[in-house]
Design a protein around this motif. Structure first.
Motif, short mmCIF file in Angstrom:
data_model
loop_
_atom_site.label_atom_id
_atom_site.label_comp_id
_atom_site.label_asym_id
_atom_site.label_seq_id
_atom_site.Cartn_x
_atom_site.Cartn_y
_atom_site.Cartn_z
N ASN A 297 -7.71 11.20 -2.74
CA ASN A 297 -7.24 10.54 -1.52
C ASN A 297 -7.12 9.03 -1.72
N PHE A 298 -6.81 8.64 -2.95
CA PHE A 298 -6.61 7.22 -3.25
C PHE A 298 -5.57 7.12 -4.36
N ILE A 299 -5.05 5.92 -4.56
CA ILE A 299 -4.06 5.70 -5.62
C ILE A 299 -4.47 4.48 -6.43
N LEU A 300 -4.47 4.64 -7.75
CA LEU A 300 -4.72 3.53 -8.66
C LEU A 300 -3.38 2.92 -9.04
N PHE A 301 -3.30 1.59 -9.00
CA PHE A 301 -2.05 0.94 -9.44
C PHE A 301 -2.37 -0.38 -10.11
N ARG A 302 -1.42 -0.79 -10.96
CA ARG A 302 -1.61 -2.01 -11.74
C ARG A 302 -0.56 -3.03 -11.32
N LEU A 313 -3.98 -9.63 0.04
CA LEU A 313 -4.09 -8.50 0.97
C LEU A 313 -5.21 -8.76 1.99
N LYS A 314 -6.31 -9.30 1.48
CA LYS A 314 -7.45 -9.60 2.35
C LYS A 314 -7.06 -10.61 3.42
N GLN A 315 -6.32 -11.65 3.00
CA GLN A 315 -5.86 -12.66 3.96
C GLN A 315 -4.98 -12.02 5.03
N ARG A 316 -4.27 -10.95 4.63
CA ARG A 316 -3.39 -10.27 5.58
C ARG A 316 -4.12 -9.13 6.29
N GLY A 317 -5.44 -9.08 6.16
CA GLY A 317 -6.24 -8.12 6.93
C GLY A 317 -6.33 -6.73 6.34
N VAL A 318 -6.08 -6.60 5.02
CA VAL A 318 -6.18 -5.27 4.40
C VAL A 318 -7.19 -5.31 3.26
N LEU A 319 -8.21 -4.46 3.34
CA LEU A 319 -9.25 -4.42 2.31
C LEU A 319 -9.06 -3.20 1.42
N ILE A 320 -8.79 -3.44 0.12
CA ILE A 320 -8.76 -2.33 -0.85
C ILE A 320 -9.81 -2.64 -1.92
N LYS A 321 -9.74 -1.97 -3.07
CA LYS A 321 -10.76 -2.19 -4.11
C LYS A 321 -10.11 -2.86 -5.32
N ASN A 322 -10.70 -3.96 -5.74
CA ASN A 322 -10.25 -4.66 -6.93
C ASN A 322 -11.06 -4.17 -8.12
N LEU A 323 -10.40 -3.55 -9.09
CA LEU A 323 -11.11 -3.01 -10.25
C LEU A 323 -10.97 -3.89 -11.47
N HIS A 324 -10.25 -4.98 -11.33
CA HIS A 324 -10.05 -5.89 -12.45
C HIS A 324 -11.40 -6.43 -12.91
N GLY A 325 -11.65 -6.34 -14.22
CA GLY A 325 -12.92 -6.85 -14.73
C GLY A 325 -14.02 -5.81 -14.79
N THR A 326 -13.78 -4.60 -14.27
CA THR A 326 -14.84 -3.59 -14.29
C THR A 326 -14.80 -2.75 -15.56
N VAL A 336 -6.27 1.86 -3.86
CA VAL A 336 -6.11 1.90 -2.41
C VAL A 336 -6.40 3.31 -1.91
N THR A 337 -7.22 3.41 -0.87
CA THR A 337 -7.48 4.70 -0.24
C THR A 337 -6.32 5.02 0.68
N VAL A 338 -5.92 6.29 0.72
CA VAL A 338 -4.84 6.71 1.62
C VAL A 338 -5.38 6.69 3.06
N GLY A 339 -4.74 5.92 3.92
CA GLY A 339 -5.17 5.83 5.31
C GLY A 339 -4.23 6.58 6.24
N THR A 340 -4.20 6.18 7.49
CA THR A 340 -3.25 6.76 8.44
C THR A 340 -1.86 6.22 8.10
N PRO A 341 -0.79 6.87 8.59
CA PRO A 341 0.56 6.34 8.31
C PRO A 341 0.67 4.86 8.71
N ALA A 342 0.10 4.47 9.85
CA ALA A 342 0.20 3.07 10.29
C ALA A 342 -0.54 2.13 9.34
N GLU A 343 -1.73 2.54 8.90
CA GLU A 343 -2.50 1.71 7.97
C GLU A 343 -1.78 1.57 6.63
N ASN A 344 -1.21 2.67 6.16
CA ASN A 344 -0.50 2.63 4.88
C ASN A 344 0.72 1.72 4.97
#
Ligand code: PLP
Length: 357
Positions: A297-302, A313-326, A336-344
């Motif tokens: 229920n999530f998508i990895l992208f580069r 994204l955070k400045q625009r009010g959307v919190l996803i996961k940053n994996l850079h450096g891990t 990014v986790t798949v949310g509701t159609p409006a959230e996506n």
């Protein structure tokens, strides 16, 4: 004179950085693989009625018998197999580690994968080996089998589908690893609701296989309930390190009730799967975005600059996961986790704005 923490706390624990969970504030929360949908009012009413009858003055049923019966049906657990419940599957990982952590005992995992495998090995004083996945996040079977023979791990964890890459590993590769393993192999099916493939029906084939599930990603993350299914020859020992009342009265009642409305959870999972298809197609149209197919229920992208995109994204009010450096294979990757159609849609427009300034 009392000693200082650095004299008393184990070196490997002092070296850890605490698992950081960011405060989402009022943001669109697409960072933690939660189901974005609440339960419908009629299920909430049934739940309220069930919880109102809870005997909170009593300890929970330590065997959680009613809940286990419900889970056996809901998760199609073969009747010959035993069942151990945990306060989330995280606790089951910990119980397994505690049960096998002889001096020198080793846990083997693949990397990048779920970070709790390595963390819990450290908590329990186990050695840990993380085998790198191929660049496309598949398993190199020959290398994996050789590593299993070399390291003789007591535990091998395989997330199926894998987090954070979202793919299902090749089932034959997993079968070969199970055959080569001297100890237990735990196939972690946290994302089963979105994958449709499982080792659950194959438990009888492998005496050293356990299948782990959780209700968290299915829409009940707040309940904290996971399960381990497998041969009782192993599980009756694992059950001895379980704290007697690890699954509380409210969780037992709530899960038992909600699992009677499985059609609701299944419809939500289907909505998430169909949004996953749309999200992936839209992401693929964006310039400079490389996507990975997902059975979760999530998508990895580069992207080219993950840190910038993440904070934009955070400045625009959307919190996803940053994996850079891990992990080296996750350079400039975001999840990014798949949310509701409006959230996506909100996520996609914010990302579009960032990529096309
Ligand atoms: C989220 C996740 C879990 C944790 O599940 P809980 O039951 O909430 O503790 C386990 N394994 C993987 C691979 C996960 O991504």
């Amino acid at each position: 004179m009392p000693k200082k923490p650095e004299d008393i706390i184990r070196d490997e624990i002092r070296a850890l950085t605490a698992y950081h969970v960011p405060d989402p504030g009022g943001m669109v929360k697409l960072d933690a693989m939660e189901n974005p949908y609440r339960l419908p009012p009629e299920v909430c009413r049934a739940l309220a009625e069930s919880l109102a009858g809870a005997a909170l003055n009593r300890y929970p049923d330590p065997g959680a018998r009613e809940l286990k019966t419900r889970l056996r049906t809901a998760m199609q657990i073969p009747s010959a197999m035993d069942l151990v419940l945990g306060n989330g599957s995280d606790e089951l990982i910990q119980m397994l580690a505690l049960a096998v952590a002889k001096p020198g005992a080793l846990m083997l995992g693949f990397e990048p994968s779920f970070v709790m495998f390595r963390m819990i090995a450290t908590f329990a004083g186990m050695r840990y080996v993380g085998l790198p996945l191929n660049a496309d996040f598949t398993i190199d079977t020959a290398t994996a089998v050789a590593a299993v023979e070399q390291h003789q791990p007591a535990l091998i964890f395989i997330a199926y589908p894998n987090n954070p890459s979202g793919n299902l590993f090749d089932a034959d590769a997993i079968a070969r690893i199970i055959h080569a393993a001297p100890g237990l192999v735990i196939v972690d099916e946290a994302y089963h609701a979105f994958a449709g493939r499982s080792f659950m029906p194959r438990l009888a084939e492998f005496p050293n296989l356990l299948v782990m599930r959780t209700v968290s990603k299915l829409g009940l993350a707040g309940l904290r309930l996971g399960l381990l299914a497998g041969h009782s020859a192993w599980l009756h020992h694992v059950d001895k390190v379980r704290l007697p009342y690890n699954v509380n009265v409210l969780t037992q009642l709530a899960a038992t009730e909600v699992l009677q409305h499985r059609d609701v959870l299944e419809a939500q999972a289907a909505a998430i799967r169909s949004e996953r298809t749309r999200l992936l197609a839209e992401l693929r149209r964006l310039p400079g975005v490389e996507t990975y197919a997902s059975e979760a229920n999530f998508i990895l992208f580069r992207v080219t600059k993950a840190d910038q995109v993440f904070s934009g994204l955070k400045q625009r009010g959307v919190l996803i996961k940053n994996l850079h450096g891990t992990h080296p294979l996750l350079a400039d990757c975001l999840r990014v986790t798949v949310g509701t159609p409006a959230e996506n849609t909100q996520f996609l427009s914010a990302l579009t704005a960032i990529l096309n300034p």
